[in-house]
Design an enzyme around this catalytic site. Sequence first.
Site, PDB file in Angstrom:
ATOM      1  CE  LYS A 190      17.798  -1.863   1.151  1.00 26.74           C
ATOM      2  NZ  LYS A 190      19.023  -1.176   1.362  1.00 26.74           N
ATOM      3  CG  HIS A 201      -1.903  -0.964   1.265  1.00 31.09           C
ATOM      4  ND1 HIS A 201      -2.967  -1.295   0.764  1.00 31.09           N
ATOM      5  CD2 HIS A 201      -1.649  -2.449   1.863  1.00 31.09           C
ATOM      6  CE1 HIS A 201      -3.483  -2.236   0.940  1.00 31.09           C
ATOM      7  NE2 HIS A 201      -2.764  -3.215   1.620  1.00 31.09           N
ATOM      8  CB  ALA A 230      13.644 -17.877  12.964  1.00 33.44           C
ATOM      9  NE  ARG A 288      28.453 -19.026   8.764  1.00 31.59           N
ATOM     10  CZ  ARG A 288      28.359 -19.887   8.446  1.00 31.59           C
ATOM     11  NH1 ARG A 288      28.816 -20.287   6.902  1.00 31.59           N
ATOM     12  NH2 ARG A 288      27.645 -21.149   9.014  1.00 31.59           N
TER      13      ARG A 288
END
Length: 202
Positions: free
Chosen positions: A164, A113, A158, A181
Amino acid sequence: MNQKERMLAGLPYRANQDGLPEEQLKNKQKIYDYNACRPDETAKMVSLLTDILGKCGKNVVILPPFRCDYGKHIEIGDNVFINYNCVILDVARVTVGDNTMFGPNVCLAAAGHPVHPLSRRSGYEYGAPVTIGKDVWLGAGVIVNPGVSIGDGSVIGAGSVVTKDVPPGVIAAGSPCRVLRAITEEDRACYYKNKRFDVSDF
């Protein structure tokens, strides 16, 4: 373009017009039936999943309850395991690659939205595709935002919020999610942190 065409094109659209509510209702009825299956009704669950999803590979397991908007915009590869309480907001294409695993409470949100309150009040929303690669593991409670891709073989810790793209072959975690890593050949000998396998049949 009508609102459905705008949605599929990734343009701002209103979800309450041009047959979209009817499509969602039809899918909700299928999802209701799927989530109401008894645990031993595996053949029925496979049949329903095949009808709900745009593509359902071989040996796909989605533990109910499961929720999605349209279903047919979701493509799932072979040997995929999705744990309890998965939510996929598939107003845009959502792709899950082969041999991928989701922990419980994962959300793939291809829907969004506008940020400004007056724009949001207009009723317009948008969708951007979400792509989860092959051999990916999303830990419990992971949220993937619109337009994000996660590369093959990566692990998302988790509780992460993935805002991104994540490259292939890495461990990433956090809110917002960031790469911690690379996954190396040394990781192959361990099943959890530095705990080494005591079996060799893999």
